[in-house]
Design a protein around this motif. Structure first.
Motif, mmCIF file in Angstrom:
data_model
loop_
_atom_site.group_PDB
_atom_site.id
_atom_site.type_symbol
_atom_site.label_atom_id
_atom_site.label_comp_id
_atom_site.label_asym_id
_atom_site.label_seq_id
_atom_site.Cartn_x
_atom_site.Cartn_y
_atom_site.Cartn_z
ATOM 1 N N LEU A 442 0.824 -1.208 0.000
ATOM 2 C CA LEU A 442 0.000 0.000 0.000
ATOM 3 C C LEU A 442 0.857 1.257 0.000
ATOM 4 O O LEU A 442 1.888 1.331 0.679
ATOM 5 C CB LEU A 442 -0.890 0.045 1.241
ATOM 6 C CG LEU A 442 -1.966 -1.013 1.407
ATOM 7 C CD1 LEU A 442 -2.866 -0.627 2.573
ATOM 8 C CD2 LEU A 442 -2.776 -1.193 0.148
ATOM 9 N N GLY A 443 0.391 2.261 -0.740
ATOM 10 C CA GLY A 443 0.987 3.574 -0.603
ATOM 11 C C GLY A 443 0.548 4.229 0.691
ATOM 12 O O GLY A 443 -0.454 3.852 1.299
ATOM 13 N N LEU A 444 1.285 5.230 1.124
ATOM 14 C CA LEU A 444 0.969 5.968 2.346
ATOM 15 C C LEU A 444 0.694 7.440 2.083
ATOM 16 O O LEU A 444 0.452 8.203 3.017
ATOM 17 C CB LEU A 444 2.112 5.842 3.355
ATOM 18 C CG LEU A 444 2.259 4.468 4.031
ATOM 19 C CD1 LEU A 444 3.599 4.367 4.743
ATOM 20 C CD2 LEU A 444 1.124 4.241 5.022
ATOM 21 N N ALA A 486 3.738 -0.194 9.589
ATOM 22 C CA ALA A 486 3.811 0.017 8.142
ATOM 23 C C ALA A 486 5.203 -0.340 7.628
ATOM 24 O O ALA A 486 6.200 0.189 8.124
ATOM 25 C CB ALA A 486 3.471 1.469 7.808
ATOM 26 N N PRO A 487 5.294 -1.199 6.616
ATOM 27 C CA PRO A 487 6.606 -1.576 6.089
ATOM 28 C C PRO A 487 7.111 -0.543 5.080
ATOM 29 O O PRO A 487 6.349 0.283 4.566
ATOM 30 C CB PRO A 487 6.310 -2.900 5.376
ATOM 31 C CG PRO A 487 4.900 -2.760 4.902
ATOM 32 C CD PRO A 487 4.199 -1.933 5.949
ATOM 33 N N GLY A 744 -3.281 4.456 -0.706
ATOM 34 C CA GLY A 744 -3.645 3.933 0.598
ATOM 35 C C GLY A 744 -4.887 4.564 1.178
ATOM 36 O O GLY A 744 -5.189 4.381 2.356
ATOM 37 N N ARG A 745 -5.653 5.287 0.349
ATOM 38 C CA ARG A 745 -6.881 5.902 0.829
ATOM 39 C C ARG A 745 -8.024 4.898 0.831
ATOM 40 O O ARG A 745 -7.978 3.876 0.170
ATOM 41 C CB ARG A 745 -7.282 7.083 -0.049
ATOM 42 C CG ARG A 745 -6.422 8.319 0.068
ATOM 43 C CD ARG A 745 -7.086 9.475 -0.685
ATOM 44 N NE ARG A 745 -6.301 10.703 -0.569
ATOM 45 C CZ ARG A 745 -5.419 11.113 -1.467
ATOM 46 N NH1 ARG A 745 -5.222 10.386 -2.563
ATOM 47 N NH2 ARG A 745 -4.747 12.237 -1.288
ATOM 48 N N SER A 746 -9.075 5.268 1.565
ATOM 49 C CA SER A 746 -10.344 4.555 1.476
ATOM 50 C C SER A 746 -11.469 5.570 1.523
ATOM 51 O O SER A 746 -11.396 6.566 2.247
ATOM 52 C CB SER A 746 -10.518 3.556 2.626
ATOM 53 O OG SER A 746 -11.827 3.005 2.627
ATOM 54 N N PHE A 767 -8.622 1.038 6.626
ATOM 55 C CA PHE A 767 -8.146 0.238 5.502
ATOM 56 C C PHE A 767 -6.685 -0.140 5.676
ATOM 57 O O PHE A 767 -6.292 -1.298 5.495
ATOM 58 C CB PHE A 767 -8.353 1.012 4.196
ATOM 59 C CG PHE A 767 -7.647 0.401 3.019
ATOM 60 C CD1 PHE A 767 -7.837 -0.945 2.689
ATOM 61 C CD2 PHE A 767 -6.787 1.163 2.232
ATOM 62 C CE1 PHE A 767 -7.179 -1.510 1.593
ATOM 63 C CE2 PHE A 767 -6.138 0.606 1.159
ATOM 64 C CZ PHE A 767 -6.327 -0.738 0.833
ATOM 65 N N GLN A 768 -5.854 0.826 6.021
ATOM 66 C CA GLN A 768 -4.419 0.551 6.173
ATOM 67 C C GLN A 768 -4.170 -0.534 7.221
ATOM 68 O O GLN A 768 -3.431 -1.502 6.978
ATOM 69 C CB GLN A 768 -3.694 1.839 6.587
ATOM 70 C CG GLN A 768 -3.593 2.892 5.506
ATOM 71 C CD GLN A 768 -2.395 2.712 4.600
ATOM 72 O OE1 GLN A 768 -1.491 1.900 4.888
ATOM 73 N NE2 GLN A 768 -2.351 3.443 3.505
ATOM 74 N N LEU A 769 -4.793 -0.410 8.371
ATOM 75 C CA LEU A 769 -4.549 -1.367 9.440
ATOM 76 C C LEU A 769 -5.202 -2.714 9.152
ATOM 77 O O LEU A 769 -4.643 -3.766 9.491
ATOM 78 C CB LEU A 769 -5.053 -0.788 10.763
ATOM 79 C CG LEU A 769 -4.215 0.400 11.258
ATOM 80 C CD1 LEU A 769 -4.938 1.150 12.368
ATOM 81 C CD2 LEU A 769 -2.841 -0.049 11.736
#
Length: 806
Positions: A442-444, A486-487, A744-746, A767-769
């Protein structure tokens, strides 16, 4: 939309492999899917376009009930079955128990129109049937309550896309009538009307989106032209000039004016006969018997035209009605009320090539335009007399109008109607989702675009941060947790953002009151001295999570220090979710620092509270902690599971698993996709409503499933987590793709109309988590399968399906 305390956070994840690193089979695990933006029109990864629905539910009155909408509903079922037999139609028939009993055949369920429980049962049955779309026929008088208001609660319970046919669109409604129509507009995916006037009125008067309104003219039969003499002979009317009106008799049909015009018509055309076909309206019979019909007959007798009128006191089925229509020369609809949007018999008459004399109500104005018929002023005996005599005087003109009518009717015959209706249903069906691998990276940028030197802003308008709503503790606690797991972040970037979010949490503490504040304005001024209890519990969770997962020793020590300062304020939490959030933080703290007395006490006290709540609230069909479902529901089960694991309490684990099974079943649609408890559910006991659906509920389901899998290794949790994860990518009740891999949006959730286009912090972080937890679960399940010698499939199949069905 979110309640004041609607925040949730992750209990524990692993970062997963780096992008592009080959697996043992040589494939690049991190490059399973191309990283593209779902939000950019040129590169959108769309769900598959919908096909015709395999199953649809249709709700309305139904034959043999004597009602125009009942006939329409029956015709729809019959004609779709004829031309599109692949669509299975389940009929839910509205019934009036106070009228004469009606025996229905080949229907799914009868709905007593004044029975709230009957509506709830029907909605549940529809949701469980696998119906891909619900088509509701609306008229004020066929639903229970004032002006049929019970339809509102009914549609709120439906999960499938809703199509509403509005048979009447009032230009001057009462306040309650307007409220009902606006409610239906808010819930419907598509609106159908049968006139352009109705569509314009929906947009201008009721605020409906014109893009969601479809005009489909009333369907009509496809019969040969010019068979009037044949049917007159069969009915003993040879050599007669036949006028006709059909419908349930009652005041407001204008029949008095036609009878008053008959003396002048009969004087000029002695062979004329006026056929009044149709039973008296059942409601009128129930209250006044046949008084109205008898009054019309008395009027005819006083005017000396009784021998020019033939009465047929029957409500005819469609085929018999058509036979009657074929035998007439002129069809009359002299309705005084001009707001009538639709007349099925008018459509039939035009399609059969009959000359029509009508008052200018909405349907007639559109269908009879261009000299297809003759429009007259309402309530005018003289106008009826002149129009009818003019047609009977001029056979050539009469024949020309009949031919024009037949030609116009070709566009409304049942094959055309069925085609338009099938497209309406097809376009309403949710698209089929395409699964996305949790191994994608995912992008951040979406997270950082919502953040500044103060912290992460709460809300957005579209993708643009909305400074008017400032910041909140909930989102910054969750953002801190994301930085822990987050990696792919450079060490300096991770520390920079971790410190910003941690600083917000730290500054939110109110040392005087021994609690956290929650909401902060954009100017950095606090909106309150005491934040919600749930935000306080969530902040403690973030501290425990940071103790366990932060890559930097300095951050772990900072978190431990603040955990020690804060945890005493969360003992004896008043609310179940507050306790659950604090317990998840305490479990993380205890894994990081075994023997921490404060964390142990939080878990012991909180576990006893949740276990006790379950014992009090459960009933045979309700294995849950409360009578009402709220937000972040799986967190209560997750907290018991994790507390049981770290404190050695198998009874807590068992209770947590049992309740998680209950809520997982409750949040799984009959088609297998994830259906979160909707926010409209709040306040409803022992049940749920399907909208609006929010990302934090999907996140909670994924993360609780991860905890459950760690507790018992049951693969059902992998399948359930995958369903909740796929919800972000279109496996939901509207086929709405919410998540964007590139940024990485929702989006902010699923509404009855589709996605909420805003991208607030809560949704982005949910979404990210959820993604990182899904990846952790996938990797752990994969590893366990490898150790046991099992082979897990991948490829085009859903990862959850592959794991659940080895």
């Amino acid at each position: 939309m979110r309640p004041d305390s609607s925040r949730s956070l992750l209990s524990g994840t692993s970062a997963g492999p780096k992008a592009g690193v080959p697996d043992s089979d040589g494939s690049a695990a991190g490059a399973v899917a191309q990283v593209v933006s779902f939000f950019e029109p040129g590169e959108r990864v769309r769900a598959k376009a919908p096909a015709l629905p395999g199953r649809a539910a249709i709700v309305g009155t139904y034959t043999p009930r004597k009602c125009g909408i009942a006939t329409f509903t029956h015709d729809v079922v019959e004609q779709l079955g004829r031309f599109y037999p692949s669509i299975a139609l389940d009929v839910y028939a509205l019934d009036n128990p106070g009228a004469a009993p009606v025996v229905y055949e080949d229907i799914a369920q009868v709905i007593a129109q004044d029975d709230a429980d009957a509506y709830a049962q029907a909605a549940r049955r529809i949701n469980e049937s696998g119906a891909e779309v619900v088509w509701l026929q609306h008229e004020y008088g066929i639903f229970g309550g004032a002006d049929g208001a019970m339809v509102c609660d009914f549609v709120d319970r439906l999960a499938a896309p809703l199509v509403v046919t509005l048979h009447t669109v009032l230009g001057d409604p009462s306040a309650e009538q307007e409220r009902i129509v606006r409610h239906l507009i808010a819930r419907a995916s598509r609106l159908m009307v049968m006139s352009r006037h109705g569509a314009n009125l929906l947009a201008s008067r009721y605020g409906a989106d014109p893009e969601r309104v479809k005009v489909i003219p009333h369907g009509a039969p496809d019969r040969p032209f010019g068979r009037g003499a044949q049917f007159k002979d069969a009915m003993g009317l040879a050599d007669r000039k036949v006028l006709m009106t059909f419908g349930l008799l009652g005041p407001g049909k204008g029949l008095e004016r036609v009878i008053e015009a008959l003396p002048a018509i009969a004087a000029r055309h002695p062979d004329v006969v006026y056929r009044i076909v149709g039973a008296t309206h059942p409601n009128l019979v129930a209250s006044n018997g046949e008084t109205y019909r008898e009054g019309l007959q008395a009027l005819a007798a006083r005017l000396g035209v009784e021998r020019h009128i033939l009465w047929d006191n029957r409500f005819l089925d469609t085929d018999k009605l058509l036979d009657q229509l074929e035998a007439c020369d002129i069809y009359l609809t002299p309705y005084p009320g001009l707001q009538q949007a639709t007349s099925g018999t008018l459509s039939y008459a035009v399609a059969l090539g009959k000359a029509v004399v009508s008052t200018p109500y909405v349907h007639a104005v559109e269908l009879l335009a261009d000299e297809v018929g003759v429009l007259i002023e309402p309530e005018s005996t003289e106008a009826i007399e002149q129009a009818v005599n003019a047609l009977l005087d001029d056979e050539a003109r009469l024949a020309a109008i009949q031919l024009r009518a037949y030609t116009r009717g070709r566009s409304t015959i049942w094959p055309a109607f069925a085609g338009a209706a099938s497209r309406l249903l097809r376009d309403s069906v949710a698209p089929v989702a395409r699964p996305v691998s949790p191994r994608v990276v995912l992008g951040l940028s979406g997270v950082f675009a919502m953040s500044d030197a103060t912290g992460m802003l709460q809300h957005s308008i579209g993708v643009v941060p909305d400074r008017n709503h400032g910041y909140c503790l909930d989102d910054n606690a969750r953002a801190l947790m994301l930085m822990n797991v987050a990696p792919g972040l450079e060490r300096t970037d991770r520390m920079r953002w971790s410190q910003i979010y941690a600083s917000f949490v730290q500054h939110a503490w109110n040392p005087d009151l021994k609690c956290f504040r929650n909401f902060m304005r954009f100017d950095r001024g606090w909106c309150e001295d005491v934040g919600s209890a749930d935000s306080n519990g969530r902040a403690l969770w973030a501290l425990g999570h940071t103790m366990e997962f932060a890559p930097e020793d300095d951050m772990r020590r900072w978190a431990a220090r603040w955990f020690d300062i804060v945890h005493d304020s969360l003992h004896d939490a008043e609310y179940p979710r507050t306790a659950a959030f604090a317990m998840l933080g305490a479990a993380a703290a205890l894994r990081a620092r075994p023997g921490h007395a404060g964390a142990e006490r939080l878990l012991d006290d909180g576990g006893a509270v949740l276990h006790g709540l379950l014992a009090k609230a459960r009933r045979p069909d309700w294995a849950w902690f409360e009578a009402m479902l709220g937000y972040d529901n799986p967190r209560l089960s997750q907290a018991l599971i994790e507390a049981g694991m770290v404190r050695g309490r198998p009874e807590w684990i068992e209770a947590g698993i049992e309740t998680l099974e209950f809520i997982a079943d409750h949040q799984t649609a009959s088609a297998g996709h994830f259906r979160p408890v909707g926010s409209q559910t709040f306040g409803h006991s022992h049940g749920s409503l399907p909208f609006d659906q929010q990302p934090l509920e999907a996140q909670a389901a994924v993360e609780a499933a991860l905890s459950a899998w760690r507790a018992n290794g049951d693969r059902r949790w992998v399948k359930h987590a995958q369903a909740a994860y796929d919800w972000f990518f279109g496996a939901n009740d509207r086929g709405a793709v919410l998540a964007d891999i590139a940024t990485g949006r929702s989006r902010d959730g699923v509404t009855p109309h589709g996605p909420n286009e805003n991208c607030g912090a809560e949704s982005i972080l949910a979404f990210q988590l959820a993604h990182h937890s899904m990846l952790a679960l996938w990797d752990a399940a994969h590893s366990a399968a490898d150790k046991s010698g099992e082979t897990l499939e991948s490829g085009s199949r859903s990862f959850g399906q592959s794991l659940a069905n080895p």
